[in-house]
Scaffold this motif. Structure first.
Motif, short mmCIF file in Angstrom:
data_model
loop_
_atom_site.label_atom_id
_atom_site.label_comp_id
_atom_site.label_asym_id
_atom_site.label_seq_id
_atom_site.Cartn_x
_atom_site.Cartn_y
_atom_site.Cartn_z
N ALA A 107 0.78 -1.34 -0.01
CA ALA A 107 0.01 -0.11 -0.01
C ALA A 107 0.76 1.32 -0.11
N PHE A 108 1.81 1.40 0.78
CA PHE A 108 2.81 2.37 0.78
C PHE A 108 3.61 2.55 -0.44
N THR A 109 4.11 1.45 -1.03
CA THR A 109 4.45 1.38 -2.33
C THR A 109 3.82 1.75 -3.78
N ALA A 110 2.62 1.22 -3.66
CA ALA A 110 1.71 1.54 -4.58
C ALA A 110 1.35 3.19 -4.80
N ALA A 111 1.22 3.78 -3.75
CA ALA A 111 0.80 4.91 -3.74
C ALA A 111 1.75 5.90 -4.57
N ALA A 112 3.27 5.50 -4.35
CA ALA A 112 4.35 6.37 -5.09
C ALA A 112 4.53 5.73 -6.31
N LEU A 113 3.97 4.63 -6.95
CA LEU A 113 4.43 4.31 -8.38
C LEU A 113 3.76 5.09 -9.60
N GLU A 114 4.53 5.49 -10.45
CA GLU A 114 4.19 6.34 -11.53
C GLU A 114 4.92 5.63 -12.59
N GLY A 115 4.34 6.09 -13.92
CA GLY A 115 5.04 5.78 -14.98
C GLY A 115 4.09 4.65 -15.60
N PRO A 116 4.40 4.59 -17.18
CA PRO A 116 3.62 3.33 -17.69
C PRO A 116 3.93 2.31 -17.40
N VAL A 117 5.34 1.77 -16.99
CA VAL A 117 5.58 0.38 -16.40
C VAL A 117 4.96 0.06 -15.22
N ALA A 118 4.98 0.85 -14.32
CA ALA A 118 4.43 0.89 -12.78
C ALA A 118 3.17 0.54 -12.74
N GLN A 119 2.41 1.73 -13.77
CA GLN A 119 0.93 1.42 -13.96
C GLN A 119 0.43 0.15 -14.84
N GLY A 120 1.38 -0.57 -15.68
CA GLY A 120 1.18 -1.48 -16.26
C GLY A 120 1.12 -2.82 -15.14
N VAL A 121 2.14 -3.06 -14.25
CA VAL A 121 2.22 -3.86 -13.24
C VAL A 121 1.01 -3.83 -12.51
N LEU A 122 0.37 -2.56 -12.09
CA LEU A 122 -0.80 -2.48 -11.38
C LEU A 122 -1.97 -3.16 -12.00
N HIS A 123 -1.97 -2.81 -13.31
CA HIS A 123 -3.06 -3.36 -14.12
C HIS A 123 -3.06 -4.71 -14.20
N GLY A 124 -1.91 -5.42 -14.33
CA GLY A 124 -1.70 -6.98 -14.20
C GLY A 124 -2.14 -7.58 -13.16
N LEU A 125 -1.96 -6.71 -11.85
CA LEU A 125 -2.50 -7.14 -10.90
C LEU A 125 -3.93 -7.16 -10.81
N LYS A 126 -4.66 -6.37 -11.70
CA LYS A 126 -6.07 -6.33 -11.57
C LYS A 126 -6.76 -7.61 -12.28
N LEU A 127 -5.97 -7.83 -13.28
CA LEU A 127 -6.34 -9.07 -14.20
C LEU A 127 -6.06 -10.18 -13.54
N VAL A 128 -5.29 -10.32 -12.63
CA VAL A 128 -4.95 -11.51 -11.66
C VAL A 128 -6.14 -11.76 -10.92
N ALA A 129 -6.76 -10.66 -10.18
CA ALA A 129 -8.08 -10.79 -9.62
C ALA A 129 -9.24 -11.69 -10.29
N VAL A 130 -9.19 -10.92 -11.63
CA VAL A 130 -10.11 -11.66 -12.53
C VAL A 130 -10.00 -13.17 -12.59
N ALA A 131 -8.55 -13.81 -12.88
CA ALA A 131 -8.52 -15.13 -13.07
C ALA A 131 -8.79 -15.84 -11.60
N VAL A 132 -8.16 -15.14 -10.65
CA VAL A 132 -8.32 -15.88 -9.20
C VAL A 132 -9.81 -15.92 -8.62
N VAL A 133 -10.69 -14.85 -8.78
CA VAL A 133 -11.98 -14.93 -8.36
C VAL A 133 -12.81 -15.77 -9.41
N ALA A 134 -12.44 -16.09 -10.73
CA ALA A 134 -13.07 -17.07 -11.57
C ALA A 134 -12.82 -18.39 -11.25
N GLN A 135 -11.55 -18.46 -10.74
CA GLN A 135 -11.20 -19.81 -10.23
C GLN A 135 -12.17 -20.09 -8.96
N ALA A 136 -12.12 -19.02 -8.16
CA ALA A 136 -12.71 -19.69 -6.66
C ALA A 136 -14.36 -19.89 -7.26
#
Length: 402
Positions: A107-136
């Motif tokens: 939470a402390f680190t994510a608030a400071a993340l900027e730039g397309p690469v960092a934002q892309g990583v955060l977006h990838g984590l959102k896609l993880v939520a899709v896969a994991v909740v679908a598995q559940a």
């Protein structure tokens, strides 16, 4: 496995032993609540022999019956059995601490993340939520809706949750599922194993009174300050969760994003990060408490949210332990829980659609990545942390969505 000695049945351990046993489990137990129960069995029943197979199965049945984080409740009860109240606290702290610290740090680190690469990583984590909740949803549907009656209850729960929305739709779906279960889901065998815990009936009643007093009193005190409102929201979410960790997602979304305390993007990024850490998914609360905008946030917010979300499940467990052996033999109670569990599948299915899928999948590329994560979890049996790392890396390479 041979019979246990009296010392093994009644405990005779110490809180330090319990803490380090559960700290090991808190660092290594990936895969969600059902996997956690397997880790507990291997470490504490088979290897350490803190209880026997029948007693462990009985305990798991109780914790599946109650609202709250089932695997954490099982761990709490095993600590209680082994070393009394301090053992129960040691078990909870040991199992919870590693993932809570990691998610608060995120939470402390994510608030400071900027730039397309960092934002892309955060977006990838959102896609993880899709896969994991679908598995559940997929896994829970197979075990909790095995017949037409319970499948129908699940579909109705989806409709009720989507149409009404918010906490009203979620709680209403579970309540109506339990009522439908009384009518449609009778039958099945009743377990007969017994397990003795060092909890008196008086202590159980006190725990239930405290649970009810907080449930009813906290909403009345919410206007007294943001700290109490934060505690109230997370306490209520923890009190209304049937079926384990992932089901808390829509309740927490209603208590944080819907109140304007946190953006939906930050919520889904944190939920994705929660898949990368071991231990209970309820420690997602530490991320939310640290990341939200209103004060108290940061370390104080993380501690308040973490205690609040776990407390109701533990109070209910302590309250139920002295009475469980009688209650669990009631056919009506078993039927109601079958219906409530089927409604849980519907509740989670509704959450898979909104906010998870709607908030994360913004392009055909996103859909392909989320689907690949789902297939990796279901067909290839990949560990969740591998899927988290892969989708986060893919998001970083691709960059933030345009």
């Amino acid at each position: 496995m041979g019979p246990l000695t009296d010392d093994q049945h009644t405990g005779r351990g110490n809180p330090g032993e319990v803490f380090f046993a559960f700290l090991k489990l808190g660092v290594t137990s990936f895969g969600g609540p059902i996997a956690h129960l397997g880790y507990f069995r291997d470490e504490l029943v088979i290897r350490r022999r803190w209880t026997d197979e029948a007693g462990y199965a009985d305990l798991v049945a109780l914790c599946q019956f109650l609202p709250g984080p089932a695997s954490s409740q099982v761990g709490f009860a095993l600590g209680l059995l082994r070393a009394g109240p301090l053992g129960a606290l040691a078990a909870w702290v040991g199992f919870t601490l590693p993932s809570a610290l990691l998610l608060a740090l995120f939470a402390f680190t994510a608030a400071a993340l900027e730039g397309p690469v960092a934002q892309g990583v955060l977006h990838g984590l959102k896609l993880v939520a899709v896969a994991v909740v679908a598995q559940a949803v997929f896994g829970m549907a197979k075990s909790l809706t095995p017949d037409r009656e319970r499948a129908g209850i699940a579909v109705l729960a989806v409709g009720l949750t989507v149409l009404l929305g918010g906490a009203l739709g979620q709680v209403g779906a579970i309540a109506l599922g339990a009522l439908a279960g009384l009518w449609l889901c009778r039958g099945g065998e009743t377990p007969t194993a017994r397990q003795a815990f060092p909890v008196s009936r008086r202590a159980g009643i006190v725990a239930l009174v405290v649970f009810a007093a907080l449930m009813l009193g906290l909403p009345l005190l919410g206007g007294a300050g943001q700290g109490l409102a934060l505690f109230d929201g997370f306490y209520r979410a923890g009190a209304l969760v049937f079926g384990g960790g992932h089901v808390v997602l829509p309740l927490l979304e209603a208590e944080t994003v819907a109140r304007g305390w946190l953006t939906q993007d930050a919520f889904l990024a944190g939920y994705g990060a929660a898949q990368a850490v071991p231990g209970p998914l309820f420690t997602f609360a530490a991320y939310l408490g640290a990341a939200m905008a209103p004060v108290p946030n940061g370390v104080t917010g993380a501690i308040i949210a973490l205690i609040a979300i776990f407390l109701p499940g533990m109070l209910l467990l302590v309250g139920a332990l002295p009475f469980w052996n009688g209650l669990r033999r009631w056919p009506a109670a078993q039927a109601a829980m079958r219906g409530a569990n089927a409604a849980v599948v519907g509740l989670l299915g509704a959450a898979l659609y909104d906010p998870v899928f709607v908030g994360a999948v913004q392009s055909p590329r996103d859909f392909v990545l989320a689907l690949a994560g789902f297939v990796a979890l279901i067909a290839w049996k990949s560990p969740p942390w591998v899927v988290v790392a892969a989708l986060a890396a893919a998001g970083g390479l691709i960059g933030a969505p345009g």
